[in-house]
Design an enzyme around this catalytic site. Structure first.
Site, PDB file in Angstrom:
ATOM      1  CB  CYS A  80     -58.482 -68.352 103.597  1.00  0.00           C
ATOM      2  SG  CYS A  80     -57.323 -69.643 103.094  1.00  0.00           S
ATOM      3  CG  HIS A  90     -57.626 -72.754  99.461  1.00  0.00           C
ATOM      4  ND1 HIS A  90     -57.515 -72.022 100.617  1.00  0.00           N
ATOM      5  CD2 HIS A  90     -57.473 -74.056  99.817  1.00  0.00           C
ATOM      6  CE1 HIS A  90     -57.315 -72.830 101.643  1.00  0.00           C
ATOM      7  NE2 HIS A  90     -57.277 -74.072 101.175  1.00  0.00           N
ATOM      8  CB  CYS A  91     -52.345 -74.064  97.481  1.00  0.00           C
ATOM      9  SG  CYS A  91     -51.263 -75.503  97.288  1.00  0.00           S
ATOM     10  CB  CYS A  94     -49.748 -74.294 100.637  1.00  0.00           C
ATOM     11  SG  CYS A  94     -48.364 -74.650  99.533  1.00  0.00           S
ATOM     12  CB  CYS A  97     -55.898 -67.826  99.614  1.00  0.00           C
ATOM     13  SG  CYS A  97     -57.563 -68.538  99.672  1.00  0.00           S
ATOM     14  CG  HIS A 104     -48.090 -77.622  95.662  1.00  0.00           C
ATOM     15  ND1 HIS A 104     -47.931 -76.787  96.753  1.00  0.00           N
ATOM     16  CD2 HIS A 104     -47.389 -78.751  95.949  1.00  0.00           C
ATOM     17  CE1 HIS A 104     -47.187 -77.377  97.665  1.00  0.00           C
ATOM     18  NE2 HIS A 104     -46.841 -78.571  97.195  1.00  0.00           N
ATOM     19  CB  CYS A 105     -43.597 -76.938  91.764  1.00  0.00           C
ATOM     20  SG  CYS A 105     -42.248 -77.752  90.878  1.00  0.00           S
ATOM     21  CB  CYS A 111     -47.637 -72.972  96.622  1.00  0.00           C
ATOM     22  SG  CYS A 111     -49.158 -72.853  95.676  1.00  0.00           S
TER      23      CYS A 111
END
Length: 284
Positions: A80, A90-91, A94, A97, A104-105, A111
């Site tokens: 990012c 950071h995901c 997705c 950030c 993350h569900c 997220c």
């Protein structure tokens, strides 16, 4: 009639909180945390690691950033191109950030972070109550099934299936909701529970713990009438969070106590080793 009213209220709250958890997008860090084009070009063209560390340290001095990497470096995201705010991660799902990222569900395919953590907690709470209410209202028909008062074979299957599913989800949600209640009481995220945040003085799992009441206010806000409603009321903007160390430093009693201790101690010269210990956290 009363059973139906309670049933519909719980159902509406369950659907509302689930909808808010799914469609409330996670928030990315603001523009001031992103590298400018000039800094980004200077950082990428520089091959010497020590100079890159100096560039990041120079940018971080202008930002409210207090957490560090495990080796004491500035938390920087290569993907990012930004300095990470405190509690931001950071995901990879997705590809961004997320401010105060919790996890993350897959349940909500989103997220969970600063923007929707309250909605996620309410979703778990109302789901738990919904399952409990269904199990409690069906249980009397389950008793009639065992005593032989219920003769309809098709109804027997529906009652057994509904009671089994309600109890199964109730038990699983009870553990999950209890765990998140413990996290809220300690002012931690799921990621911070597994890996303690690192500050300038080292790792501290209770670095954001301000006490039970203030920890609740961080998530639900100061207006108690909004706590149980899926309305955004969390404190702050997700870029900065009060810390226990700063709160203690602002306490006049603790400040005087530290001053008394320093009266009989010679001042030590400050070294320049802090800048040399800075490193870069790279996301791969």
């Amino acid at each position: 009639v009363a059973y139906l009213v309670v049933f519909h209220i719980l159902f509406v709250l369950f659907v509302w909180t689930y909808w808010k958890s799914v469609f409330t997008l996670p928030i990315q860090p603001g523009k001031k945390f992103h590298m400018s084009y000039a800094d980004q070009e200077r950082y990428e063209n520089e091959e010497r690691p020590e100079v890159q560390r100096q560039i990041l340290a120079e940018i971080a001095r202008k930002l409210p950033v207090y957490t560090r990497t495990g080796n004491g470096g500035i938390r920087f995201c290569d993907r990012c191109q930004l300095i990470k705010p405190d509690r931001c991660h950071h995901c990879s799902v997705c590809a961004m950030c997320v401010l105060k990222m919790d996890h993350h569900c897959p349940w909500v395919n989103n997220c969970i972070g600063f923007s929707n953590y309250k909605f996620f907690l309410l979703f778990l709470a109302y789901s738990l109550l919904y399952c409990l209410y269904i199990a409690a209202t069906v249980f009397k028909y389950f008793i009639k099934y065992w005593t032989g008062e219920l003769t309809n074979a098709r109804s027997k299957f529906h009652i057994l299936f509904l009671l089994f599913v309600a109890i199964m989800f109730f038990v699983s949600l009870m553990f999950l909701f209890g765990y998140h209640c413990w996290l809220v009481s300690r002012n931690r995220s799921t990621l911070e529970a597994f890996s303690a945040p690192v500050f300038q003085n080292g790792p501290d799992k209770n670095g954001f713990n301000l006490g039970f009441v203030k920890n609740l206010q961080q998530v639900f806000g100061e207006e108690k009438k909004l706590w149980l409603l899926p309305i955004a009321s969390s404190q702050g903007d997700g870029h900065f969070f009060p810390m226990r160390a700063l709160s203690e430093a602002r306490n006049p009693l603790l400040t005087n106590e530290e001053q008394w201790e320093e009266d009989g101690i010679d001042e030590e010269p400050q070294g320049s080793g802090e800048a040399s210990s800075l490193a870069i956290e790279r996301e791969t």
